[in-house]
Motif scaffolding. Structure first.
Motif, PDB file in Angstrom:
ATOM      1  N   LEU A  26       0.764  -1.148   0.127  1.00  0.00           N
ATOM      2  CA  LEU A  26      -0.027  -0.305  -0.016  1.00  0.00           C
ATOM      3  C   LEU A  26       0.798   1.035   0.269  1.00  0.00           C
ATOM      4  O   LEU A  26       0.479   2.575  -0.351  1.00  0.00           O
ATOM      5  N   VAL A  27       2.483   1.511   0.443  1.00  0.00           N
ATOM      6  CA  VAL A  27       2.983   2.625   0.930  1.00  0.00           C
ATOM      7  C   VAL A  27       3.459   2.689  -0.521  1.00  0.00           C
ATOM      8  O   VAL A  27       3.569   4.038  -0.702  1.00  0.00           O
ATOM      9  N   GLU A  28       4.028   1.794  -0.987  1.00  0.00           N
ATOM     10  CA  GLU A  28       4.351   1.600  -2.768  1.00  0.00           C
ATOM     11  C   GLU A  28       3.193   2.121  -3.268  1.00  0.00           C
ATOM     12  O   GLU A  28       4.039   2.945  -4.623  1.00  0.00           O
ATOM     13  N   GLY A  29       2.315   2.022  -3.148  1.00  0.00           N
ATOM     14  CA  GLY A  29       1.021   1.783  -4.744  1.00  0.00           C
ATOM     15  C   GLY A  29       0.870   3.780  -4.449  1.00  0.00           C
ATOM     16  O   GLY A  29       0.556   3.454  -5.144  1.00  0.00           O
ATOM     17  N   LEU A  30       0.674   3.976  -3.279  1.00  0.00           N
ATOM     18  CA  LEU A  30       0.545   5.570  -3.098  1.00  0.00           C
ATOM     19  C   LEU A  30       2.187   6.204  -3.025  1.00  0.00           C
ATOM     20  O   LEU A  30       1.399   6.696  -4.019  1.00  0.00           O
ATOM     21  N   ALA A  31       3.115   6.026  -2.992  1.00  0.00           N
ATOM     22  CA  ALA A  31       4.387   6.171  -3.314  1.00  0.00           C
ATOM     23  C   ALA A  31       4.061   6.088  -5.104  1.00  0.00           C
ATOM     24  O   ALA A  31       4.752   7.692  -5.802  1.00  0.00           O
ATOM     25  N   ALA A  32       4.019   5.337  -5.857  1.00  0.00           N
ATOM     26  CA  ALA A  32       3.852   5.570  -7.537  1.00  0.00           C
ATOM     27  C   ALA A  32       3.151   6.537  -7.969  1.00  0.00           C
ATOM     28  O   ALA A  32       2.785   7.176  -8.691  1.00  0.00           O
ATOM     29  N   TRP A  33       1.877   6.238  -7.376  1.00  0.00           N
ATOM     30  CA  TRP A  33       0.599   7.192  -8.057  1.00  0.00           C
ATOM     31  C   TRP A  33       1.297   8.946  -7.622  1.00  0.00           C
ATOM     32  O   TRP A  33       0.627  10.018  -8.900  1.00  0.00           O
ATOM     33  N   ARG A  34       1.578   9.282  -7.033  1.00  0.00           N
ATOM     34  CA  ARG A  34       2.151  10.849  -6.548  1.00  0.00           C
ATOM     35  C   ARG A  34       3.546  10.960  -7.244  1.00  0.00           C
ATOM     36  O   ARG A  34       3.157  12.301  -7.513  1.00  0.00           O
ATOM     37  N   GLU A  35       4.261   9.999  -7.129  1.00  0.00           N
ATOM     38  CA  GLU A  35       5.329   9.878  -7.716  1.00  0.00           C
ATOM     39  C   GLU A  35       5.212   9.399  -9.460  1.00  0.00           C
ATOM     40  O   GLU A  35       6.225   9.935 -10.265  1.00  0.00           O
ATOM     41  N   ARG A  36       3.749   8.839 -10.294  1.00  0.00           N
ATOM     42  CA  ARG A  36       3.302   9.556 -11.484  1.00  0.00           C
ATOM     43  C   ARG A  36       4.228   7.708 -12.162  1.00  0.00           C
ATOM     44  O   ARG A  36       5.329   8.013 -13.680  1.00  0.00           O
ATOM     45  N   ARG A  37       4.891   6.788 -11.473  1.00  0.00           N
ATOM     46  CA  ARG A  37       5.744   5.752 -11.711  1.00  0.00           C
ATOM     47  C   ARG A  37       4.900   4.297 -11.722  1.00  0.00           C
ATOM     48  O   ARG A  37       3.727   4.127 -10.777  1.00  0.00           O
ATOM     49  N   PRO A  38       5.262   3.868 -12.268  1.00  0.00           N
ATOM     50  CA  PRO A  38       4.601   2.154 -12.401  1.00  0.00           C
ATOM     51  C   PRO A  38       4.982   1.396 -11.143  1.00  0.00           C
ATOM     52  O   PRO A  38       6.080   1.504 -10.250  1.00  0.00           O
ATOM     53  N   PRO A  39       4.225   1.131 -10.220  1.00  0.00           N
ATOM     54  CA  PRO A  39       4.839   0.102  -8.632  1.00  0.00           C
ATOM     55  C   PRO A  39       5.557  -0.673  -8.948  1.00  0.00           C
ATOM     56  O   PRO A  39       5.254  -1.737 -10.409  1.00  0.00           O
ATOM     57  N   ASN A  40       6.179  -1.223  -7.907  1.00  0.00           N
ATOM     58  CA  ASN A  40       7.292  -2.543  -8.058  1.00  0.00           C
ATOM     59  C   ASN A  40       6.166  -2.705  -6.735  1.00  0.00           C
ATOM     60  O   ASN A  40       7.812  -2.452  -5.394  1.00  0.00           O
ATOM     61  N   TYR A  41       5.485  -3.519  -6.948  1.00  0.00           N
ATOM     62  CA  TYR A  41       5.052  -4.424  -5.170  1.00  0.00           C
ATOM     63  C   TYR A  41       5.903  -5.069  -5.051  1.00  0.00           C
ATOM     64  O   TYR A  41       6.340  -6.508  -5.832  1.00  0.00           O
ATOM     65  N   THR A  42       5.549  -6.168  -3.552  1.00  0.00           N
ATOM     66  CA  THR A  42       6.668  -7.031  -3.067  1.00  0.00           C
ATOM     67  C   THR A  42       5.641  -7.954  -2.409  1.00  0.00           C
ATOM     68  O   THR A  42       6.444  -9.135  -2.395  1.00  0.00           O
ATOM     69  N   GLY A  43       4.514  -7.712  -1.765  1.00  0.00           N
ATOM     70  CA  GLY A  43       3.854  -8.990  -1.418  1.00  0.00           C
ATOM     71  C   GLY A  43       3.742  -8.567   0.319  1.00  0.00           C
ATOM     72  O   GLY A  43       3.959 -10.106   0.380  1.00  0.00           O
ATOM     73  N   ARG A  44       4.924  -7.668   0.121  1.00  0.00           N
ATOM     74  CA  ARG A  44       4.207  -7.716   1.717  1.00  0.00           C
ATOM     75  C   ARG A  44       4.231  -6.340   2.241  1.00  0.00           C
ATOM     76  O   ARG A  44       3.424  -5.503   1.760  1.00  0.00           O
TER      77      ARG A  44
END
Length: 263
Positions: free
Chosen positions: A245-263
């Motif tokens: 969730l942290v990564e998804g929100l950061a990717a949205w703010r930074e306009r980049r594809p997310p890099n999910y780790t499943g953690r």
């Protein structure tokens, strides 16, 4: 190890193949037990993000229960038949329905009886234009026993489901699409590519979020909406502290594809 169920994991997709083509991939006790063991294996395999389930050969996804085997259980009495057949089949479809990784059926041919019930239970389904479906248990003098009296009415509506259950008549892939049993119908040669494409679109996203969605939907369907909303809230609360969730929100703010780790 039995070869009644084959497993190949590649590019994040665990491809399960029901492998009794000479018997139209009928669901023997051995096959069901092997399928359950394969699902246990996939569940803890971090390299598998989506499950695709199909049948071997050109004729059938699965023509349903192994009638010869089931008949033997019936001859030994109702308690034996309920234990060996009904509970085993219901456990299989319940496992598929509640599995925490998305399960897509690639319906390549006949999906009768238990094969149709698998299609009802999995999260998503794509059918070949050669596929056909039926609820033929009434022809044997019995109701469906792997969940078909419960899941099909929830998918298709009570009257449409009852017509299928009470007549036992086959119906086409186009009809299956119309009633919501499958998500898409494609030309036969495009079935696995189309299924893999759908799996790829799912795997772009957080596997934890996918698992939460599956849990909320599966549990909520059998609850009043207030209880279902509580399940939804609980699933969000479980996601809130995750890195995904942290990564998804950061990717949205930074306009980049997310890099999910499943953690």
């Amino acid at each position: 190890m039995s070869d009644t169920v084959l497993l190949e994991t590649k590019d994040g997709i665990a491809l399960i193949t029901l492998n009794r083509p000479d018997k139209l991939n009928a669901l023997s006790y051995e096959l069901i037990d092997r399928l359950m063991a394969v699902l246990d294996q996939i569940e803890v395999d971090a390299s598998a993000g989506v499950v695709v389930l199909t049948g071997a050969g050109e004729r059938a996804f699965s023509a349903g229960a192994d009638i010869h085997e089931f008949s033997g259980s019936v001859s030994r009495g109702p308690n034996t038949a309920a234990r060996d057949f009904v509970r085993r089949g219901q456990a299989m479809t319940a496992r598929l329905e509640a599995f925490r990784k998305p399960v897509i059926a690639a319906v390549n041919g006949l999906a009768f009886g238990g094969g149709c019930e698998i299609t009802e239970a999995v999260h998503l389904a794509i059918a070949s234009d050669r596929a056909s479906f039926a609820k033929p248990e009434i022809n044997l003098g019995m109701p469906p026993t792997f969940g078909g009296t419960q899941r099909l009415p929830r998918l298709a509506g009570r009257k449409r489901a009852l017509e299928m259950l009470l007549t036992g008549d086959p119906f086409s892939a186009a009809r299956a699409l119309e009633i919501g049993l499958v998500n898409k119908v494609v030309p036969h040669d495009e079935l696995l590519p189309a299924t893999r494409e759908l799996a790829g679109r799912i795997m772009r996203h957080s596997p934890l979020a996918a698992a939460s969605i599956i849990t909320a939907v599966t549990r909520g369907l059998n609850m009043a909406i207030g209880e279902g909303l509580q399940v939804e809230s609980e699933q969000f609360a479980a996601m809130a502290p995750t890195s995904d969730l942290v990564e998804g929100l950061a990717a949205w703010r930074e306009r980049r594809p997310p890099n999910y780790t499943g953690r």
